[in-house]
Design an enzyme around this catalytic site. Structure first.
Site, PDB file in Angstrom:
ATOM      1  N   HIS A  55       0.845  -1.204   0.000  1.00 61.82           N
ATOM      2  CA  HIS A  55       0.000   0.000   0.000  1.00 61.82           C
ATOM      3  C   HIS A  55       0.875   1.248   0.000  1.00 61.82           C
ATOM      4  O   HIS A  55       1.204   1.799   1.047  1.00 61.82           O
ATOM      5  CB  HIS A  55      -0.915  -0.025   1.232  1.00 61.82           C
ATOM      6  CG  HIS A  55      -2.034   0.961   1.164  1.00 61.82           C
ATOM      7  ND1 HIS A  55      -3.308   0.676   1.612  1.00 61.82           N
ATOM      8  CD2 HIS A  55      -2.099   2.227   0.705  1.00 61.82           C
ATOM      9  CE1 HIS A  55      -4.093   1.727   1.421  1.00 61.82           C
ATOM     10  NE2 HIS A  55      -3.364   2.692   0.885  1.00 61.82           N
ATOM     11  N   HIS A  57       1.466   5.122  -2.162  1.00 59.58           N
ATOM     12  CA  HIS A  57       1.005   6.092  -3.148  1.00 59.58           C
ATOM     13  C   HIS A  57       2.266   6.764  -3.700  1.00 59.58           C
ATOM     14  O   HIS A  57       2.810   7.671  -3.076  1.00 59.58           O
ATOM     15  CB  HIS A  57       0.092   7.133  -2.490  1.00 59.58           C
ATOM     16  CG  HIS A  57      -1.138   6.530  -1.857  1.00 59.58           C
ATOM     17  ND1 HIS A  57      -2.338   6.419  -2.521  1.00 59.58           N
ATOM     18  CD2 HIS A  57      -1.358   6.004  -0.624  1.00 59.58           C
ATOM     19  CE1 HIS A  57      -3.246   5.858  -1.725  1.00 59.58           C
ATOM     20  NE2 HIS A  57      -2.665   5.596  -0.564  1.00 59.58           N
ATOM     21  N   ARG A  59       2.568   8.579  -6.282  1.00 48.77           N
ATOM     22  CA  ARG A  59       2.312   9.881  -6.939  1.00 48.77           C
ATOM     23  C   ARG A  59       2.912   9.894  -8.350  1.00 48.77           C
ATOM     24  O   ARG A  59       2.525   9.096  -9.142  1.00 48.77           O
ATOM     25  CB  ARG A  59       2.851  11.054  -6.096  1.00 48.77           C
ATOM     26  CG  ARG A  59       2.471  11.005  -4.610  1.00 48.77           C
ATOM     27  CD  ARG A  59       0.999  11.071  -4.351  1.00 48.77           C
ATOM     28  NE  ARG A  59       0.723  11.292  -2.928  1.00 48.77           N
ATOM     29  CZ  ARG A  59      -0.454  11.039  -2.359  1.00 48.77           C
ATOM     30  NH1 ARG A  59      -1.474  10.557  -3.051  1.00 48.77           N
ATOM     31  NH2 ARG A  59      -0.637  11.271  -1.071  1.00 48.77           N
ATOM     32  N   GLU A 140      -6.702   0.781  -3.745  1.00 53.25           N
ATOM     33  CA  GLU A 140      -7.698   0.746  -2.737  1.00 53.25           C
ATOM     34  C   GLU A 140      -9.033   1.256  -3.264  1.00 53.25           C
ATOM     35  O   GLU A 140      -9.103   2.314  -3.896  1.00 53.25           O
ATOM     36  CB  GLU A 140      -7.285   1.526  -1.481  1.00 53.25           C
ATOM     37  CG  GLU A 140      -6.875   2.962  -1.712  1.00 53.25           C
ATOM     38  CD  GLU A 140      -6.448   3.657  -0.417  1.00 53.25           C
ATOM     39  OE1 GLU A 140      -5.512   4.457  -0.498  1.00 53.25           O
ATOM     40  OE2 GLU A 140      -7.012   3.429   0.669  1.00 53.25           O
ATOM     41  N   HIS A 174     -10.681   0.504   1.386  1.00 50.96           N
ATOM     42  CA  HIS A 174     -10.557   1.552   2.404  1.00 50.96           C
ATOM     43  C   HIS A 174     -11.968   1.802   2.943  1.00 50.96           C
ATOM     44  O   HIS A 174     -12.780   2.393   2.253  1.00 50.96           O
ATOM     45  CB  HIS A 174      -9.980   2.818   1.766  1.00 50.96           C
ATOM     46  CG  HIS A 174      -9.879   3.986   2.691  1.00 50.96           C
ATOM     47  ND1 HIS A 174      -8.790   4.836   2.705  1.00 50.96           N
ATOM     48  CD2 HIS A 174     -10.717   4.483   3.633  1.00 50.96           C
ATOM     49  CE1 HIS A 174      -8.960   5.776   3.615  1.00 50.96           C
ATOM     50  NE2 HIS A 174     -10.135   5.598   4.178  1.00 50.96           N
ATOM     51  N   ASP A 282       0.977   2.584   3.681  1.00 52.49           N
ATOM     52  CA  ASP A 282       0.093   3.656   3.183  1.00 52.49           C
ATOM     53  C   ASP A 282       0.911   4.946   2.968  1.00 52.49           C
ATOM     54  O   ASP A 282       0.438   6.048   3.258  1.00 52.49           O
ATOM     55  CB  ASP A 282      -1.089   3.903   4.125  1.00 52.49           C
ATOM     56  CG  ASP A 282      -2.197   4.716   3.444  1.00 52.49           C
ATOM     57  OD1 ASP A 282      -2.078   5.021   2.250  1.00 52.49           O
ATOM     58  OD2 ASP A 282      -3.179   5.049   4.138  1.00 52.49           O
TER      59      ASP A 282
HETATM   60  O1  DOR Z   1      -4.601   9.626   4.479  1.00 51.26           O
HETATM   61  C1  DOR Z   1      -4.735   9.126   3.378  1.00 51.26           C
HETATM   62  N1  DOR Z   1      -4.067   9.593   2.312  1.00 51.26           N
HETATM   63  N2  DOR Z   1      -5.551   8.092   3.228  1.00 51.26           N
HETATM   64  C2  DOR Z   1      -5.872   7.610   2.007  1.00 51.26           C
HETATM   65  O2  DOR Z   1      -6.665   6.712   1.913  1.00 51.26           O
HETATM   66  C3  DOR Z   1      -5.308   8.209   0.780  1.00 51.26           C
HETATM   67  C4  DOR Z   1      -4.043   8.874   1.085  1.00 51.26           C
HETATM   68  C5  DOR Z   1      -3.526   9.750  -0.028  1.00 51.26           C
HETATM   69  O3  DOR Z   1      -3.522   9.301  -1.183  1.00 51.26           O
HETATM   70  O4  DOR Z   1      -3.089  10.870   0.250  1.00 51.26           O
HETATM   71 ZN    ZN Z   2      -6.620   4.358   2.237  1.00 52.54          ZN
END
Ligand code: DOR
Ligand code: ZN
Length: 420
Positions: A55, A57, A59, A140, A174, A282
């Site tokens: 998990h 991100h 970007r 997610e 999520h 995450d």
């Molecule tokens: O805090 C979060 N940020 N929760 C998420 O589900 C997405 C994530 C984000 O992409 O910034």
């Molecule tokens: Zn999430």
């Protein structure tokens, strides 16, 4: 046989000491070593299989100011993670095979380690097309709104789950309940997205998913949510190591979805350690400029891919958890859930490793590699790897990237569509 790399004097999880002989990215032999192009002496080091962080991100694209595949995966390897699974709430979100293929291309050009890319789950998304194009998992899936993702209603979710199940896909979810006005403090945020609401949302999602469906719950932040999950369940390092009382009430850097809870809830989460399948970061970096907005408007999300395993290894050193449980939850379980070949100590295993010294240090954001340059874990105890091996290559050593070794792990749909 001539090997590409030999890890000498590795203490295996069984306690036996052996040499691991690697060729072509895989373990060929465990025992006495043969001649090799390169060797690493592991006698002073703890050798863990590379982590699969399912998990993150990453970007990139128009959000490359927050993070890109280069900095995000460098941050990963510097923290002992050798495979990252990217989430599809990019700008634009990954909802078509073309967007997914473009995402994979961007990663192949920039990543320094293994990676997989998930498919976005929205009513108009081409789920079958993305499955065939190599999506690792679906989600997610936003059963609640979050940064760059709108929450999906129950009937929409039911329909999407049915379609994912028909593909034999894994849905990662999520789930939260959101109530009230925009929060102005961490306590407000915790109330607006409460722990009790999260557990209810987990139960609702379980009821909506067809029986036998492959289901994975992302970032459970309470013991009750861990208990409520069906399928597999993930927790994050921030819900294990941080509670909201550790921050000033208005500190936007600690704003994340699901929110940081109180200290009692954090401790109760640890009580379910044995039931937790996966620890995933995450990793959701936002710039300090974005975090500088008023609390109501600041984005949710915190960086964490580089500090996840180091925090857990420090917890092992304190005697809180076992090393075997860390291997299981950061490497073997996520690989098994996703169908990624496992990294390990047997012939045929993927040769991804991170080697940890004895010394426990403290997290210093200035030494981390993510683009955002800050960490909510600042000052906590951690053990960072000295060396990281990706598919048999020494990618990272003593704080420096030596070479990039990107490797794409497509999902099952791609593998079966190739033989059609
Ligand atoms: O805090 C979060 N940020 N929760 C998420 O589900 C997405 C994530 C984000 O992409 O910034
Ligand atoms: Zn999430």
């Amino acid at each position: 046989m001539t090997a590409d790399l030999v890890l000498r004097n590795v203490t295996l999880p069984t306690g036996r000491c052996a040499d691991i002989v690697v060729a072509g990215g895989l373990v060929r032999h465990v025992g006495r070593a043969v001649r090799a192009e390169e060797t690493i002496d592991c006698s002073r080091l703890t050798c863990l299989p590379g982590a699969v962080d399912m998990h993150v991100h990453m970007r990139g694209g128009v959000q490359a100011g927050k993070e890109d595949w280069r900095t995000g995966t460098l941050s990963a390897v510097a923290g002992g993670v050798t495979v990252v699974v990217d989430q599809p709430n990019t700008v634009p979100p990954i909802t078509t095979p073309d967007l997914l293929r473009a995402r994979v291309r961007e990663a192949k050009e920039q990543a320094v380690c293994g990676f997989a890319v998930n498919a976005g789950v929205t009513p108009g998304a081409d789920l079958q097309g993305m499955h065939d194009a190599g999506a690792m998992a679906f989600g997610e899936t936003f059963a609640a709104p979050s940064s760059y993702g709108d929450g999906l209603g129950p009937e929409t979710l039911r329909g999407l789950f049915t379609r994912i199940h028909a593909l034999g896909g894994l849905a990662t979810v999520h789930a939260e309940e959101v109530a009230g006005p925009a929060p102005a403090t961490l306590a407000d945020h915790d109330r607006a997205r409460s722990g009790a609401g999260e557990a209810r949302a987990f139960r609702t999602v379980c009821a909506l998913a067809p029986g036998g469906m492959r289901l994975h719950f992302c970032h459970a932040s309470t013991a009750a949510s861990v208990e409520a999950a069906r399928g597999t369940v993930e927790v994050t390092p921030h819900h294990l190591f941080l509670s909201r009382g550790m921050f000033q009430e208005g500190d936007t850097r600690a704003r994340v979805n699901p929110p940081l809870r109180d200290e009692e809830t954090r401790r109760a989460l640890w009580s379910r350690w044995d039931r937790i399948d996966v620890v995933a970061s995450d990793h959701a970096p936002h710039t300090l400029r974005e975090k500088g907005l008023p609390f109501e408007d600041a984005p949710s999300g915190i960086p964490g891919v580089e500090t996840m395993v180091p925090l857990l290894v420090a917890a092992v050193r304190r005697g809180k958890i076992t090393l075997a449980s860390v291997i299981e939850k950061t490497s073997w379980r996520p690989a098994a859930i996703l169908g990624i070949p496992r990294a390990g100590f047997l012939p045929g295993d993927r040769a991804d490793y991170a080697l940890y010294p004895d010394a426990v240090t403290r997290i210093d954001a200035g030494r981390l590699h993510a683009k955002c340059g800050w960490s909510p874990f600042e000052g906590l105890e951690a053990v960072f790897p000295e060396e990281v091996v990706v598919r048999g290559r020494r990618v990272y050593a003593c704080g420096e990237l030596r070479e990039a070794h990107p490797a794409w792990y497509p999902g099952r749909g791609y593998l079966s569509s190739q033989v059609k």
